[in-house]
Design an enzyme around this catalytic site. Structure first.
Site, short mmCIF file in Angstrom:
data_model
loop_
_atom_site.label_atom_id
_atom_site.label_comp_id
_atom_site.label_asym_id
_atom_site.label_seq_id
_atom_site.Cartn_x
_atom_site.Cartn_y
_atom_site.Cartn_z
N LYS A 14 -8.21 -27.48 9.01
CA LYS A 14 -8.56 -28.85 8.26
C LYS A 14 -10.06 -28.83 7.88
CE LYS A 14 -6.29 -31.43 10.94
NZ LYS A 14 -5.74 -30.46 11.99
N ARG A 89 -1.87 -40.03 10.55
CA ARG A 89 -1.18 -39.19 11.62
C ARG A 89 0.14 -39.72 11.88
NH1 ARG A 89 -4.60 -35.13 14.67
NH2 ARG A 89 -6.52 -35.51 13.72
N ARG A 123 -11.64 -21.43 20.26
CA ARG A 123 -12.56 -21.95 19.61
C ARG A 123 -13.88 -22.27 20.51
NH1 ARG A 123 -11.22 -27.23 16.23
NH2 ARG A 123 -9.90 -27.56 18.01
N ARG A 156 -14.28 -27.57 22.92
CA ARG A 156 -14.09 -28.97 22.91
C ARG A 156 -13.30 -29.68 24.03
NH1 ARG A 156 -11.67 -30.66 16.99
NH2 ARG A 156 -9.97 -31.45 17.99
N ARG A 167 -1.04 -32.86 21.83
CA ARG A 167 -1.53 -32.86 20.60
C ARG A 167 -0.33 -32.38 19.67
NH1 ARG A 167 -6.94 -29.94 21.09
NH2 ARG A 167 -7.07 -30.04 18.62
P1 AP5 Z 1 -10.72 -25.97 12.51
O1 AP5 Z 1 -10.99 -25.90 11.26
O2 AP5 Z 1 -11.36 -26.77 13.49
O3 AP5 Z 1 -8.98 -26.62 12.50
P2 AP5 Z 1 -8.53 -28.17 12.58
O4 AP5 Z 1 -7.19 -28.01 11.64
O5 AP5 Z 1 -9.81 -29.12 12.05
O6 AP5 Z 1 -8.14 -28.37 13.87
P3 AP5 Z 1 -8.58 -29.42 15.04
O7 AP5 Z 1 -8.27 -28.98 16.34
O8 AP5 Z 1 -10.00 -30.23 14.69
O9 AP5 Z 1 -7.34 -30.55 14.75
P4 AP5 Z 1 -7.04 -31.70 15.36
O10 AP5 Z 1 -6.09 -32.62 14.63
O11 AP5 Z 1 -6.56 -31.57 16.60
O12 AP5 Z 1 -8.48 -32.64 15.63
P5 AP5 Z 1 -9.25 -33.61 15.03
O13 AP5 Z 1 -10.76 -33.55 15.35
O14 AP5 Z 1 -8.72 -33.99 13.84
O15 AP5 Z 1 -10.30 -24.43 12.94
C1 AP5 Z 1 -9.78 -24.26 14.43
C2 AP5 Z 1 -10.51 -22.96 14.78
O16 AP5 Z 1 -9.75 -21.85 14.25
C3 AP5 Z 1 -11.96 -23.06 14.70
O17 AP5 Z 1 -12.68 -22.20 15.66
C4 AP5 Z 1 -12.04 -22.00 13.28
O18 AP5 Z 1 -13.21 -21.32 13.20
C5 AP5 Z 1 -10.94 -20.90 13.32
N1 AP5 Z 1 -10.16 -20.96 12.03
C6 AP5 Z 1 -10.01 -21.94 11.12
N2 AP5 Z 1 -9.60 -21.12 10.00
C7 AP5 Z 1 -9.16 -19.72 10.27
C8 AP5 Z 1 -8.70 -18.84 9.76
N3 AP5 Z 1 -8.30 -18.91 8.42
N4 AP5 Z 1 -8.44 -17.57 10.29
C9 AP5 Z 1 -8.91 -17.64 11.46
N5 AP5 Z 1 -9.53 -18.51 12.24
C10 AP5 Z 1 -9.65 -19.67 11.71
O19 AP5 Z 1 -8.76 -34.76 16.07
C11 AP5 Z 1 -9.08 -34.94 17.46
C12 AP5 Z 1 -8.57 -36.17 18.16
O20 AP5 Z 1 -9.30 -37.38 17.57
C13 AP5 Z 1 -7.04 -36.39 18.30
O21 AP5 Z 1 -6.36 -35.58 19.17
C14 AP5 Z 1 -7.12 -37.91 18.29
O22 AP5 Z 1 -7.46 -38.21 19.80
C15 AP5 Z 1 -8.38 -38.64 17.74
N6 AP5 Z 1 -7.93 -38.94 16.11
C16 AP5 Z 1 -8.45 -38.03 14.93
N7 AP5 Z 1 -7.57 -38.71 14.05
C17 AP5 Z 1 -6.98 -39.46 14.42
C18 AP5 Z 1 -5.81 -40.58 13.78
N8 AP5 Z 1 -5.89 -40.27 12.42
N9 AP5 Z 1 -5.14 -41.39 14.53
C19 AP5 Z 1 -5.33 -41.30 15.99
N10 AP5 Z 1 -6.15 -40.61 16.54
C20 AP5 Z 1 -6.92 -39.63 15.99
MG MG Z 2 -10.68 -30.57 13.00
#
Ligand code: AP5
Ligand code: MG
Length: 214
Positions: A14, A89, A123, A156, A167
Protein backbone atom coordinates in the site's frame (compact mmCIF):
# COMPACT_ATOMS: atom_id res chain seq x y z
CA UNK A 1 -9.45 15.29 -9.47
CA UNK A 2 -8.35 11.82 -8.43
CA UNK A 3 -9.28 10.47 -5.03
CA UNK A 4 -8.42 6.91 -4.13
CA UNK A 5 -8.31 4.54 -1.20
CA UNK A 6 -5.59 1.91 -1.29
CA UNK A 7 -6.38 -1.27 0.63
CA UNK A 8 -4.70 -4.62 1.08
CA UNK A 9 -3.23 -6.97 3.59
CA UNK A 10 -0.11 -6.07 5.59
CA UNK A 11 2.94 -5.88 3.31
CA UNK A 12 0.88 -5.93 0.11
CA UNK A 13 2.57 -2.68 -0.94
CA UNK A 14 0.00 0.00 0.00
CA UNK A 15 2.69 2.48 1.05
CA UNK A 16 5.05 1.59 -1.80
CA UNK A 17 2.39 1.94 -4.50
CA UNK A 18 0.72 5.04 -3.00
CA UNK A 19 4.07 6.87 -2.93
CA UNK A 20 4.69 6.05 -6.61
CA UNK A 21 1.22 7.31 -7.55
CA UNK A 22 1.68 10.48 -5.50
CA UNK A 23 5.14 11.09 -6.98
CA UNK A 24 4.17 12.29 -10.43
CA UNK A 25 0.37 12.55 -10.40
CA UNK A 26 0.25 15.44 -7.91
CA UNK A 27 -1.65 13.37 -5.38
CA UNK A 28 -1.22 13.58 -1.63
CA UNK A 29 -0.42 10.31 0.14
CA UNK A 30 -2.23 10.12 3.49
CA UNK A 31 -0.99 7.15 5.46
CA UNK A 32 -2.68 6.82 8.83
CA UNK A 33 0.09 4.45 10.01
CA UNK A 34 2.80 6.96 8.94
CA UNK A 35 1.00 9.80 10.76
CA UNK A 36 0.92 7.71 13.95
CA UNK A 37 4.58 6.64 13.55
CA UNK A 38 5.61 10.30 13.07
CA UNK A 39 3.85 11.14 16.34
CA UNK A 40 5.54 8.25 18.16
CA UNK A 41 8.96 9.28 16.84
CA UNK A 42 8.40 12.93 17.79
CA UNK A 43 7.09 12.14 21.30
CA UNK A 44 3.74 13.87 20.89
CA UNK A 45 0.77 13.21 23.19
CA UNK A 46 -0.92 11.34 20.35
CA UNK A 47 2.28 9.29 19.93
CA UNK A 48 2.21 8.32 23.62
CA UNK A 49 -1.42 7.18 23.24
CA UNK A 50 -0.77 4.89 20.26
CA UNK A 51 2.81 3.64 20.75
CA UNK A 52 2.05 0.46 22.72
CA UNK A 53 -1.10 -0.38 20.79
CA UNK A 54 0.76 -0.20 17.47
CA UNK A 55 3.82 -2.12 18.69
CA UNK A 56 1.60 -5.04 19.73
CA UNK A 57 -0.12 -5.04 16.33
CA UNK A 58 -3.54 -3.93 17.57
CA UNK A 59 -5.80 -1.38 15.92
CA UNK A 60 -5.91 2.14 17.32
CA UNK A 61 -9.23 3.35 18.78
CA UNK A 62 -11.75 4.46 16.10
CA UNK A 63 -12.37 7.94 17.60
CA UNK A 64 -8.66 8.72 17.50
CA UNK A 65 -8.31 7.42 13.93
CA UNK A 66 -11.33 9.37 12.73
CA UNK A 67 -10.06 12.61 14.23
CA UNK A 68 -6.68 12.12 12.52
CA UNK A 69 -8.35 11.43 9.16
CA UNK A 70 -10.80 14.30 9.57
CA UNK A 71 -8.06 16.83 10.34
CA UNK A 72 -5.76 15.57 7.53
CA UNK A 73 -8.60 15.87 5.00
CA UNK A 74 -9.78 19.22 6.39
CA UNK A 75 -6.26 20.64 6.00
CA UNK A 76 -5.99 19.35 2.43
CA UNK A 77 -6.42 21.67 -0.58
CA UNK A 78 -9.26 19.90 -2.37
CA UNK A 79 -8.06 21.10 -5.78
CA UNK A 80 -5.59 18.21 -5.59
CA UNK A 81 -6.30 14.53 -5.39
CA UNK A 82 -5.17 12.05 -2.77
CA UNK A 83 -4.53 8.40 -1.95
CA UNK A 84 -5.61 7.26 1.52
CA UNK A 85 -3.56 4.33 2.81
CA UNK A 86 -4.58 2.25 5.82
CA UNK A 87 -8.08 3.62 6.25
CA UNK A 88 -10.83 2.48 6.64
CA UNK A 89 -10.07 -0.75 8.50
CA UNK A 90 -13.43 -1.71 9.96
CA UNK A 91 -17.15 -1.20 9.34
CA UNK A 92 -17.41 1.82 11.63
CA UNK A 93 -14.52 3.62 9.90
CA UNK A 94 -15.99 2.80 6.48
CA UNK A 95 -19.35 4.22 7.52
CA UNK A 96 -17.74 7.43 8.81
CA UNK A 97 -15.79 7.79 5.57
CA UNK A 98 -18.61 7.06 3.15
CA UNK A 99 -20.96 9.47 4.96
CA UNK A 100 -18.52 12.36 4.67
CA UNK A 101 -16.37 11.91 1.55
CA UNK A 102 -16.52 10.85 -2.10
CA UNK A 103 -13.84 8.84 -3.84
CA UNK A 104 -13.16 7.76 -7.41
CA UNK A 105 -12.06 4.25 -6.67
CA UNK A 106 -10.53 1.66 -4.37
CA UNK A 107 -7.21 0.02 -5.21
CA UNK A 108 -7.31 -3.42 -3.58
CA UNK A 109 -3.88 -5.10 -3.50
CA UNK A 110 -4.09 -8.87 -3.25
CA UNK A 111 -1.24 -10.83 -1.63
CA UNK A 112 -1.56 -14.36 -0.18
CA UNK A 113 -0.91 -14.73 3.59
CA UNK A 114 2.19 -16.91 3.15
CA UNK A 115 3.90 -14.12 1.18
CA UNK A 116 2.93 -11.48 3.79
CA UNK A 117 5.07 -13.03 6.53
CA UNK A 118 8.12 -13.31 4.25
CA UNK A 119 7.86 -9.72 3.00
CA UNK A 120 7.02 -7.95 6.25
CA UNK A 121 9.70 -9.69 8.32
CA UNK A 122 12.27 -8.74 5.64
CA UNK A 123 11.39 -5.02 5.78
CA UNK A 124 14.03 -2.60 7.12
CA UNK A 125 13.77 1.17 7.43
CA UNK A 126 16.53 3.72 7.70
CA UNK A 127 16.44 5.15 11.24
CA UNK A 128 17.65 8.50 9.88
CA UNK A 129 15.89 9.21 6.54
CA UNK A 130 13.10 6.59 6.63
CA UNK A 131 14.07 4.96 3.30
CA UNK A 132 12.42 1.53 2.87
CA UNK A 133 14.57 -1.56 2.19
CA UNK A 134 13.64 -5.19 1.93
CA UNK A 135 16.10 -8.03 2.53
CA UNK A 136 14.35 -10.03 -0.22
CA UNK A 137 13.38 -7.48 -2.87
CA UNK A 138 15.59 -4.42 -2.26
CA UNK A 139 18.72 -5.13 -0.22
CA UNK A 140 21.03 -2.31 0.90
CA UNK A 141 24.54 -2.41 -0.56
CA UNK A 142 26.06 -2.68 2.94
CA UNK A 143 24.28 -4.81 5.56
CA UNK A 144 22.19 -2.74 8.01
CA UNK A 145 23.26 0.58 6.44
CA UNK A 146 21.24 3.01 4.32
CA UNK A 147 22.63 3.47 0.78
CA UNK A 148 21.58 7.13 0.75
CA UNK A 149 22.46 8.62 4.17
CA UNK A 150 24.40 5.73 5.82
CA UNK A 151 21.92 5.69 8.71
CA UNK A 152 21.35 2.43 10.61
CA UNK A 153 18.59 0.16 9.28
CA UNK A 154 15.99 -0.96 11.81
CA UNK A 155 12.80 -3.04 11.82
CA UNK A 156 9.40 -1.48 12.46
CA UNK A 157 8.22 -2.11 16.05
CA UNK A 158 5.26 -4.17 14.78
CA UNK A 159 7.21 -6.24 12.21
CA UNK A 160 7.65 -9.32 14.39
CA UNK A 161 5.78 -12.67 14.23
CA UNK A 162 3.61 -12.01 17.33
CA UNK A 163 2.38 -8.54 16.28
CA UNK A 164 2.01 -9.65 12.68
CA UNK A 165 -0.29 -12.52 13.71
CA UNK A 166 -2.59 -9.97 15.43
CA UNK A 167 -2.45 -7.58 12.45
CA UNK A 168 -3.34 -10.40 10.03
CA UNK A 169 -6.25 -11.61 12.16
CA UNK A 170 -7.63 -8.04 12.30
CA UNK A 171 -7.26 -7.73 8.55
CA UNK A 172 -9.19 -10.93 7.83
CA UNK A 173 -11.91 -10.28 10.41
CA UNK A 174 -12.47 -6.55 10.09
CA UNK A 175 -10.85 -5.03 7.00
CA UNK A 176 -11.24 -7.58 4.21
CA UNK A 177 -15.08 -7.67 4.50
CA UNK A 178 -15.12 -3.94 3.63
CA UNK A 179 -14.17 -4.78 0.04
CA UNK A 180 -17.69 -6.16 -0.51
CA UNK A 181 -19.20 -2.90 0.84
CA UNK A 182 -17.01 -0.81 -1.47
CA UNK A 183 -17.80 -3.10 -4.42
CA UNK A 184 -21.49 -2.22 -4.05
CA UNK A 185 -20.81 1.53 -3.97
CA UNK A 186 -17.49 2.29 -5.66
CA UNK A 187 -15.20 1.08 -8.37
CA UNK A 188 -12.88 -1.51 -6.80
CA UNK A 189 -9.88 -2.75 -8.81
CA UNK A 190 -8.24 -5.85 -7.34
CA UNK A 191 -4.60 -5.97 -8.38
CA UNK A 192 -2.20 -8.93 -8.09
CA UNK A 193 0.42 -7.68 -5.59
CA UNK A 194 2.73 -10.69 -5.99
CA UNK A 195 4.25 -9.07 -9.09
CA UNK A 196 7.20 -6.65 -9.05
CA UNK A 197 6.72 -3.11 -7.71
CA UNK A 198 6.86 -1.70 -11.26
CA UNK A 199 4.37 -4.23 -12.67
CA UNK A 200 1.90 -3.60 -9.84
CA UNK A 201 2.18 0.16 -10.40
CA UNK A 202 1.58 -0.09 -14.12
CA UNK A 203 -1.40 -2.43 -13.60
CA UNK A 204 -2.97 0.07 -11.15
CA UNK A 205 -2.52 2.88 -13.66
CA UNK A 206 -3.97 0.79 -16.47
CA UNK A 207 -7.10 -0.15 -14.45
CA UNK A 208 -7.81 3.49 -13.54
CA UNK A 209 -6.80 4.95 -16.93
CA UNK A 210 -3.99 6.95 -15.32
CA UNK A 211 -0.99 8.10 -17.38
CA UNK A 212 2.09 5.83 -17.23
CA UNK A 213 4.88 6.78 -14.83
CA UNK A 214 6.97 9.67 -16.12
P1 AP5 B 1 4.71 -1.70 2.08
O1 AP5 B 1 4.52 -0.86 0.87
O2 AP5 B 1 5.25 -1.07 3.29
O3 AP5 B 1 3.33 -2.45 2.41
P2 AP5 B 1 2.06 -1.96 3.20
O4 AP5 B 1 0.88 -2.59 2.52
O5 AP5 B 1 2.07 -0.47 3.33
O6 AP5 B 1 2.29 -2.69 4.57
P3 AP5 B 1 2.26 -2.16 6.06
O7 AP5 B 1 2.98 -3.17 6.88
O8 AP5 B 1 2.67 -0.73 6.15
O9 AP5 B 1 0.69 -2.25 6.34
P4 AP5 B 1 -0.01 -2.16 7.68
O10 AP5 B 1 -1.44 -2.06 7.28
O11 AP5 B 1 0.34 -3.26 8.62
O12 AP5 B 1 0.61 -0.86 8.38
P5 AP5 B 1 0.11 0.62 8.60
O13 AP5 B 1 1.29 1.47 8.70
O14 AP5 B 1 -0.95 0.98 7.66
O15 AP5 B 1 5.61 -2.95 1.67
C1 AP5 B 1 6.02 -3.90 2.64
C2 AP5 B 1 7.44 -4.41 2.32
O16 AP5 B 1 7.39 -5.15 1.10
C3 AP5 B 1 8.45 -3.28 2.10
O17 AP5 B 1 9.70 -3.66 2.61
C4 AP5 B 1 8.51 -3.12 0.56
O18 AP5 B 1 9.77 -2.70 0.10
C5 AP5 B 1 8.23 -4.55 0.09
N1 AP5 B 1 7.46 -4.58 -1.16
C6 AP5 B 1 6.42 -3.77 -1.51
N2 AP5 B 1 5.94 -4.11 -2.73
C7 AP5 B 1 6.69 -5.19 -3.14
C8 AP5 B 1 6.67 -6.02 -4.32
N3 AP5 B 1 5.77 -5.80 -5.32
N4 AP5 B 1 7.55 -7.03 -4.41
C9 AP5 B 1 8.44 -7.26 -3.38
N5 AP5 B 1 8.53 -6.51 -2.27
C10 AP5 B 1 7.65 -5.49 -2.14
O19 AP5 B 1 -0.55 0.52 10.06
C11 AP5 B 1 0.27 0.25 11.17
C12 AP5 B 1 -0.55 0.29 12.45
O20 AP5 B 1 -1.10 1.62 12.65
C13 AP5 B 1 -1.75 -0.64 12.53
O21 AP5 B 1 -1.39 -1.97 12.86
C14 AP5 B 1 -2.57 0.06 13.63
O22 AP5 B 1 -1.99 -0.16 14.88
C15 AP5 B 1 -2.38 1.53 13.26
N6 AP5 B 1 -3.39 1.97 12.27
C16 AP5 B 1 -3.15 2.44 11.01
N7 AP5 B 1 -4.30 2.73 10.39
C17 AP5 B 1 -5.30 2.44 11.28
C18 AP5 B 1 -6.73 2.49 11.21
N8 AP5 B 1 -7.36 2.93 10.12
N9 AP5 B 1 -7.42 2.08 12.30
C19 AP5 B 1 -6.81 1.65 13.43
N10 AP5 B 1 -5.47 1.56 13.55
C20 AP5 B 1 -4.72 1.96 12.48
MG1 MG C 1 2.34 0.88 4.91
Amino acid sequence: MRKFIIMGIQGSGKGTQAKLLADDLDLEHFSVGDIFRWNVQHHTKLGAQVKRIMATGNLVDDDLVESVVRSALAAHDWNFGFVIDGFPRNARQAEFFLESYDIDGVINLYLPDEEVMRRVLARRLCSRCGMDYNLIAHRPQLDETCDICHGELISRADDNPEALAIRLADYHEETKPLIAIFERKEFVATIDATLSVEEVQSNIRERFALPPRS
